[in-house]
Design a protein around this motif. Structure first.
Motif, PDB file in Angstrom:
ATOM      1  N   THR A  26      52.641  27.571  33.078  1.00  0.00           N
ATOM      2  CA  THR A  26      53.407  28.960  32.899  1.00  0.00           C
ATOM      3  C   THR A  26      52.492  30.053  33.979  1.00  0.00           C
ATOM      4  O   THR A  26      53.257  30.846  34.410  1.00  0.00           O
ATOM      5  CB  THR A  26      53.643  29.726  31.616  1.00  0.00           C
ATOM      6  N   MET A  27      51.491  29.816  34.133  1.00  0.00           N
ATOM      7  CA  MET A  27      50.498  30.442  35.119  1.00  0.00           C
ATOM      8  C   MET A  27      50.266  31.862  34.468  1.00  0.00           C
ATOM      9  O   MET A  27      50.154  32.640  35.319  1.00  0.00           O
ATOM     10  CB  MET A  27      50.896  30.384  36.650  1.00  0.00           C
ATOM     11  N   ARG A  28      50.136  32.153  33.292  1.00  0.00           N
ATOM     12  CA  ARG A  28      49.974  33.503  32.796  1.00  0.00           C
ATOM     13  C   ARG A  28      48.615  33.582  32.817  1.00  0.00           C
ATOM     14  O   ARG A  28      47.773  32.758  32.335  1.00  0.00           O
ATOM     15  CB  ARG A  28      50.754  33.354  31.416  1.00  0.00           C
ATOM     16  N   LEU A  29      48.033  34.604  33.180  1.00  0.00           N
ATOM     17  CA  LEU A  29      46.704  35.330  33.412  1.00  0.00           C
ATOM     18  C   LEU A  29      46.471  36.641  32.634  1.00  0.00           C
ATOM     19  O   LEU A  29      47.359  37.474  32.608  1.00  0.00           O
ATOM     20  CB  LEU A  29      46.352  35.691  34.722  1.00  0.00           C
ATOM     21  N   LYS A  30      45.552  36.489  31.593  1.00  0.00           N
ATOM     22  CA  LYS A  30      44.849  37.655  31.113  1.00  0.00           C
ATOM     23  C   LYS A  30      43.508  37.572  31.263  1.00  0.00           C
ATOM     24  O   LYS A  30      42.556  36.850  31.051  1.00  0.00           O
ATOM     25  CB  LYS A  30      45.035  37.312  29.299  1.00  0.00           C
ATOM     26  N   THR A  31      43.143  38.740  32.110  1.00  0.00           N
ATOM     27  CA  THR A  31      41.784  38.924  32.630  1.00  0.00           C
ATOM     28  C   THR A  31      41.235  40.372  32.587  1.00  0.00           C
ATOM     29  O   THR A  31      42.003  41.240  32.511  1.00  0.00           O
ATOM     30  CB  THR A  31      41.810  38.645  34.250  1.00  0.00           C
ATOM     31  N   TYR A  32      40.043  40.464  32.520  1.00  0.00           N
ATOM     32  CA  TYR A  32      39.332  41.528  32.986  1.00  0.00           C
ATOM     33  C   TYR A  32      38.577  41.800  34.201  1.00  0.00           C
ATOM     34  O   TYR A  32      38.237  41.130  34.839  1.00  0.00           O
ATOM     35  CB  TYR A  32      38.191  41.578  31.836  1.00  0.00           C
ATOM     36  N   GLY A  33      39.128  43.186  34.722  1.00  0.00           N
ATOM     37  CA  GLY A  33      38.683  43.204  36.028  1.00  0.00           C
ATOM     38  C   GLY A  33      37.330  43.588  36.275  1.00  0.00           C
ATOM     39  O   GLY A  33      36.675  43.499  37.266  1.00  0.00           O
ATOM     40  N   ARG A  34      36.714  44.146  35.325  1.00  0.00           N
ATOM     41  CA  ARG A  34      35.143  44.673  35.142  1.00  0.00           C
ATOM     42  C   ARG A  34      34.543  44.262  33.908  1.00  0.00           C
ATOM     43  O   ARG A  34      34.906  43.900  33.047  1.00  0.00           O
ATOM     44  CB  ARG A  34      34.969  46.149  35.329  1.00  0.00           C
ATOM     45  N   ALA A  35      33.289  43.662  34.217  1.00  0.00           N
ATOM     46  CA  ALA A  35      32.244  43.188  33.170  1.00  0.00           C
ATOM     47  C   ALA A  35      32.073  44.433  32.115  1.00  0.00           C
ATOM     48  O   ALA A  35      32.432  43.809  30.817  1.00  0.00           O
ATOM     49  CB  ALA A  35      31.043  42.987  33.566  1.00  0.00           C
ATOM     50  N   GLU A  36      32.217  45.520  32.281  1.00  0.00           N
ATOM     51  CA  GLU A  36      32.019  46.308  31.011  1.00  0.00           C
ATOM     52  C   GLU A  36      33.417  46.678  30.297  1.00  0.00           C
ATOM     53  O   GLU A  36      33.338  47.269  29.423  1.00  0.00           O
ATOM     54  CB  GLU A  36      31.749  47.700  31.693  1.00  0.00           C
ATOM     55  N   ASP A  37      34.288  46.203  30.885  1.00  0.00           N
ATOM     56  CA  ASP A  37      36.015  46.269  30.123  1.00  0.00           C
ATOM     57  C   ASP A  37      35.949  45.156  29.144  1.00  0.00           C
ATOM     58  O   ASP A  37      36.829  45.050  28.540  1.00  0.00           O
ATOM     59  CB  ASP A  37      36.851  46.422  31.092  1.00  0.00           C
ATOM     60  N   ARG A  38      35.112  44.171  29.182  1.00  0.00           N
ATOM     61  CA  ARG A  38      35.514  42.837  28.431  1.00  0.00           C
ATOM     62  C   ARG A  38      34.986  43.172  26.909  1.00  0.00           C
ATOM     63  O   ARG A  38      33.737  43.182  26.536  1.00  0.00           O
ATOM     64  CB  ARG A  38      34.459  41.640  28.950  1.00  0.00           C
TER      65      ARG A  38
END
Length: 350
Positions: A270-282
């Protein structure tokens, strides 16, 4: 441009699929069929190409630029060695050989002679796989940590009644189906260096397994789990999710792989991505950036034959080498061994 002349050896189900994409190719043409069976006479006549009973006859009378070897597995090494001796490039269907020992013999000879061999792991040519690999290689997921995969589907009773050998050791979903998954996982996550497995035949009661739970260790440190079954009524398989083979019903809400890293996860196909843009947001208390990667869905067999044409003409190196085919087979056999013995089996490439 003069089209590259490709002969197909083996006029069965897979051979017919290869013939179809060759006949539709803008750069290749079907030059001949090699098959001793009576049924091949009509197939060659409909295709409008000559029929030969053996590779020796083909090479002696109508040498092609390349050959697709879609013959029975037990003939792969014999036929591949004939192509090497004749100096004819080949697309050799998977598995590369019936056993690791035979595959090692073939790879040794191929590397000694510099033979041009593309192994027919057609999913390696899937635009879905290419896009998933691109996202991983770009670092969108961070360092890979885990992969969760599945190939669970229900093969109907007549599948086994029509070919009773499918009930016996030497068949089963590990040897018949898992080799496809092994190459996909290696393509996306790197080399598999150890496997562990539990197998069961409790549902069908055949001498061969019907369900397998597999653990995987990757060279980069990631771990994986894989669920394999030909008796589980589920859509979580490549065939039922990728939309690449129109013979199968498709369920666009299902995935067969989830790959997770230190910055996010990708669900395939499905190519669904769930990501964090910044290290501090993880943090599991913070929301992901949610998106769906763009992807083209197309027949990988079509892309495979175009790549094979490039290999024949010396324009590209095989993206699935004979050594890749050997390693895929080695890992698949290791899963059989791990399930049989209950041990962890080392599969580090040699």
């Amino acid at each position: 441009m003069t089209k590259t002349r490709i002969a197909v050896a083996g006029a069965g189900y897979i051979g017919l699929a290869h013939m179809g994409v060759i006949q539709s190719s803008p750069t290749c043409m079907l030059s001949a069929i090699v098959d001793p069976s009576p049924a091949a006479v009509d197939i060659a006549a409909k295709a409008g190409v000559p029929l030969y009973r053996s590779l020796d006859e083909l090479f002696g009378k109508d040498r092609p630029d390349g050959v697709v070897l879609a013959t029975p597995n037990q003939l792969h090494v014999e036929h591949a060695l004939k192509c090497i001796e004749a100096g004819v490039p080949m697309l050799l269907e998977k598995p590369v050989a019936p056993t690791v020992e035979e595959a090692e013999t073939l790879v040794k000879e191929a590397e000694r002679t510099g033979a041009k061999i593309l192994i027919g792991h057609h999913r390696a040519h899937s635009p879905i796989m290419a896009r998933a690999k691109q996202l991983i290689d770009e670092g969108r997921l961070g360092k890979l940590v885990a992969v969760m995969g599945s190939a669970v589907f229900f093969k109907p009773d007549h599948y086994f009644a029509d070919a009773p050998w499918r009930k016996e050791p030497g068949a089963g979903p590990i040897l018949l189906n898992m080799i496809h998954e092994v190459h996909n996982l290696r393509m996306l996550c790197g080399d598999i260096v150890a496997v562990q497995a539990f197998a069961s035949q409790a549902t069908r009661g055949f001498p061969v397994e019907d369900t397998v739970a597999i653990n995987l260790r990757f060279a980069g440190g990631a771990l994986g789990t894989f669920m394999l079954s030909d008796t589980a009524a589920s859509a979580r398989s490549w065939e039922q999710t990728s939309q690449e083979n129109k013979a199968y019903a498709t369920y666009p809400d299902e995935d067969c792989y989830v790959i997770a890293g230190t910055f996010g996860s990708l669900s395939v196909p499905t190519m669904r991505l769930k990501t964090y843009g910044r290290a501090e947001d993880r943090s599991w208390w913070k929301p992901f950036d949610v998106s769906v990667a763009d992807v083209t869905r197309d027949d990988p067999l079509k892309h495979q034959i175009e790549h094979f044409g490039c290999v024949v003409r010396g324009e590209a190196e095989p993206i699935v080498s004979a050594r890749d085919g050997l390693q895929n087979l080695r890992i698949t056999e290791a899963i059989v061994e791990a399930a049989r013995t209950g041990s962890i089996v080392d599969t580090t490439p040699v």
